[in-house]
Design an enzyme around this catalytic site. Structure first.
Site, PDB file in Angstrom:
ATOM      1  N   HIS A  77       0.824  -1.209   0.000  1.00  0.00           N
ATOM      2  CA  HIS A  77       0.000   0.000   0.000  1.00  0.00           C
ATOM      3  C   HIS A  77       0.860   1.261   0.000  1.00  0.00           C
ATOM      4  O   HIS A  77       0.390   2.324  -0.390  1.00  0.00           O
ATOM      5  CB  HIS A  77      -1.013  -0.007   1.151  1.00  0.00           C
ATOM      6  N   ASP A 214       1.285  -7.747   2.248  1.00  0.00           N
ATOM      7  CA  ASP A 214       1.413  -6.298   2.038  1.00  0.00           C
ATOM      8  C   ASP A 214       2.879  -5.891   1.888  1.00  0.00           C
ATOM      9  O   ASP A 214       3.503  -5.381   2.819  1.00  0.00           O
ATOM     10  CB  ASP A 214       0.756  -5.559   3.214  1.00  0.00           C
ATOM     11  N   SER A 638       3.993   2.128   8.417  1.00  0.00           N
ATOM     12  CA  SER A 638       3.806   1.143   7.356  1.00  0.00           C
ATOM     13  C   SER A 638       5.108   0.932   6.595  1.00  0.00           C
ATOM     14  O   SER A 638       5.720   1.884   6.111  1.00  0.00           O
ATOM     15  CB  SER A 638       2.717   1.612   6.388  1.00  0.00           C
TER      16      SER A 638
END
Length: 703
Positions: A77, A214, A638
């Protein structure tokens, strides 16, 4: 009872700690929990250390360098927009994934950069000593800003390749200088299909158990001297002075786990009154408005692959913190966060009353905070909805604002980059969709704010269009020159037949700016009082508990957290284990049949069913997908590396968990978990799905 005072009593696995400034207490706790590295192996300005392998990725995520040729692992992402920009209906890298078979196939990304931290320095004394005794809050801000700029400029005056920033810590009670080196040539190397990298979509976002691969892979390029350079075909892979080794040994419950990255923002020391405003103004505006906008986008995306590719990144970015806000508000209520804050504030009040020497300094700060937040609430709420509806709403407004503020006097390279960004913005607007959003935003804003918060545009709509928002928007789009790049081209060419300030899109933007200024100015006095008293509150809490080891709120500077791998119990009679396997992928495919969030392309299903896991299998022969630890995490983390006690990479952090969505405000040790993708699953997808042994061969794998 300790949970009542969580902002004061710091648990061993709570905290976003500055690598430069570890106390003896924190160092000892880390060692006792299982860290085998010395502090200098974590952070060592001018020498090799683990922190040298950690990057700020694009200024909005984190990443970790994993090879001597500058490979960077981050989240899918985080790389999503870059992947989208390279995708077309014919070459759909979002759906099918991407792999570069050689260096020459790696794809440049003009908007991406990575930042390496060179050093951090405490400059608190220099700044605070420059502040007059009775300085007003607005003058204080001016002095701090001016001195921060001076200190930053001094830090890099002898090296034009460096960038320096002075950041505020503890609500303005301390200040630190961070010096960075930025690399601007960052190329896409590998991306799994979205049915791997985004498996679970909005449904699973912020939720455990998770089965999302991810991750994505990029490479940093440099000039022939290994220094930063703009993209050039002559650039070569960057050679770091340190890169992270990767463990294939996995982890067990109770294993030490450490994350390093660039967390964005937390508000752990915010007053109860500030938490209330965040809930009812900022979060509610995000929840209400984005739900409307995203519904329009999603409907159009499901009908057209071309629209899906255009809007995929915008939708994902919008939906991420839309759901975060929903979860945060629910957690604040369920966990009685405001009640806990109020009890802490009551404890502080009693401490102040027992300390005559502190009364003059701290007496009244909580009363003033309550009054100031109450006084500005109406305007704060209007500003929150205003920002979501208009500043973050129709893309025509964004384009018009960009044209209005375009700096034609900038340096040639900067000018060219801004033109490119503007054209990229236009290339990804669908006007029919944007008109629907515009109408919806006008309606929503009018429905939720007081009449005095409406701009003059609303009077025009009422008078000229009889209150018909659709008629107004149709008229605006039919008469503006800024719905395509042609208006900007006429400005560039100095077309005398086109007056920019008479364009209806520009007129709308100016009208919105005027109203925004009015709303902001009306709250100026209360804003200054809140800033001052939140700073004093922060100072008072730390003074009251001066024997405790405090960490500062996240502010996009490098931090690490440490904790243990382990499951948790979200509610009575429900226990979550600490890892997931590919079995859960197949379970969810069956459970959510027909749901696009859980669709997996056949080639991935075939791969997983084949079960050729090789050296990436867990001890029981299965393939682990994700795992959780009690590391501290927030937005910006992230892509942070998750490391074992030897400093070896075991995963990439990508999410928090639903039950602890209030974690930006209070850390809940029994509930908060950091979700990461298992590094073995990452390597498995690179080697077995992408068939990219060239990338695997670059890595330092610890069997």
């Amino acid at each position: 009872m300790l949970l009542v005072f969580l902002p004061i009593y710091i648990w061993a696995d709570e905290g976003m700690w500055l690598p430069c400034c570890l106390s003896k207490q924190t160092k000892q706790v880390m060692k006792d929990m299982g860290l085998n590295l010395t502090p200098r192996q974590l952070y060592n300005p001018g020498g090799a250390a683990l922190s040298n392998a950690v990057v700020s990725f694009g200024g909005f995520c984190s990443g970790v360098v994993v090879s001597p040729d500058g490979l960077v692992f981050t989240n899918h992402h985080c790389g999503f927009d870059a992947i989208r920009q390279h995708s077309t209906v014919k070459h759909d890298y979002l759906r099918n994934g991407f792999v570069a078979d050689s260096l020459s196939d790696e794809l440049p990304n003009p908007d991406l950069f990575v930042s390496f931290l060179v050093r951090t320095e405490d400059v608190t004394e220099r700044i605070l000593q420059a502040l007059p005794q009775d300085v007003t809050e607005d003058n204080r801000s001016l002095i701090v800003d001016s001195l921060s700029t001076l200190i930053a400029d001094e830090a890099v005056k002898n090296d034009t390749l460096l960038r320096a920033v002075v950041s505020s810590f503890y609500a303005g009670n301390e200040y630190y200088l961070s010096v960075y080196k930025d690399y601007y040539d960052v190329r896409l190397v590998y991306a799994p299909p979205s049915s791997v990298g985004k498996f679970g979509g909005d449904t699973d976002n912020w939720v455990w158990p998770r089965h999302t691969g991810d991750f994505s892979v990029f490479r940093i390029y440099a000039d022939t001297h290994n220094e930063p350079a703009a993209y050039s075909k002559d650039n070569v892979p960057y050679h770091p002075d340190y890169y992270a080794p990767i463990s294939l040994a996995g982890y067990k419950e109770g294993s030490f786990c450490m994350t390093m990255g660039y967390p964005g923002t937390t508000s752990r020391y915010l007053s109860s009154y500030g938490v209330e405003e965040r809930m009812n103004a900022d979060n509610m505006a995000r929840i209400d408005v984005r739900a409307i906008k995203q519904a329009i986008w999603k409907d159009a995306m499901e009908k057209s692959d071309a629209v899906r590719i255009k809007y995929a990144s915008k939708y994902a970015q919008s939906a991420n913190y839309w759901k975060n806000s929903i979860g945060m508000n629910q957690s604040i209520k369920k966990l009685n966060i405001i009640g806990k804050k109020r009890r802490l504030e009551h404890q502080l009040t009693e401490w102040i009353h027992r300390k005559p020497e502190e009364r003059n300094k701290y007496a009244g700060i909580l009363t003033e905070l309550e009054d100031s937040y109450r006084n500005r609430y109406k305007n704060a709420r209007a500003m929150a909805y205003f920002g979501e509806c208009f500043a973050n709403g129709p893309e025509l407004v964004t384009a018009a604002w960009s044209v209005l503020n375009f700096d034609f006097e900038a340096e040639k390279s900067v000018l060219e980059e801004r033109v490119r960004q503007l054209l990229e913005l236009y290339a990804n607007i669908d006007l029919d969709i944007d008109k629907k959003v515009f109408v919806a935003m006008l309606k929503e804003y009018a429905a939720v704010v007081e009449p005095e918060s409406l701009s003059e545009t609303y009077a025009t709509i009422e008078k000229k269009f009889k209150g018909d928002y659709q008629a107004y928007v149709d008229d605006l789009y039919s008469h503006t020159e800024l719905d395509t790049p042609r208006g900007f081209e006429r400005v560039v060419k100095k077309d005398s037949t086109y007056v920019l300030f008479e364009d209806p899109a520009i007129s709308f933007v100016i009208d919105m700016l005027v109203k925004s200024y009015e709303l902001s100015a009306a709250a100026d006095d209360d804003n200054m009082k809140i800033e001052k008293n939140e700073r004093l509150l922060n100072e008072a809490v730390r003074e009251m508990e001066s024997d405790k080891d405090f960490y500062p709120d996240a502010n996009s500077t490098m931090r690490f957290s440490f904790g243990m791998i382990g499951g948790y119990s979200p509610k009575d009679a429900l226990e979550y284990t600490y890892y997931t396997t590919i079995k859960g992928i197949f379970d969810k495919i069956r459970e959510y049949k027909g749901d696009s969030d859980f669709e997996v392309i056949p080639s991935v299903i075939d791969l997983l069913e084949n079960r050729d896991f090789g050296r990436y299998a867990a001890e029981d022969g299965n393939m682990n997908v994700c795992f959780i630890s009690d590391n501290d995490i927030t937005g910006g983390n992230s892509g942070s590396g998750m490391f074992n006690g030897n400093g070896e990479l075991i995963g990439l952090a990508f999410d928090g968990n639903w039950e602890a969505m209030s974690s930006d405000i209070i850390y809940e040790p029994n509930l908060q978990r950091c979700i990461g993708v298992d590094i073995r699953y990452v390597l498995y997808m690179i080697e077995k799905y992408g068939k990219s042994t060239r990338l695997i061969n670059e890595l330092k794998l610890v069997e």
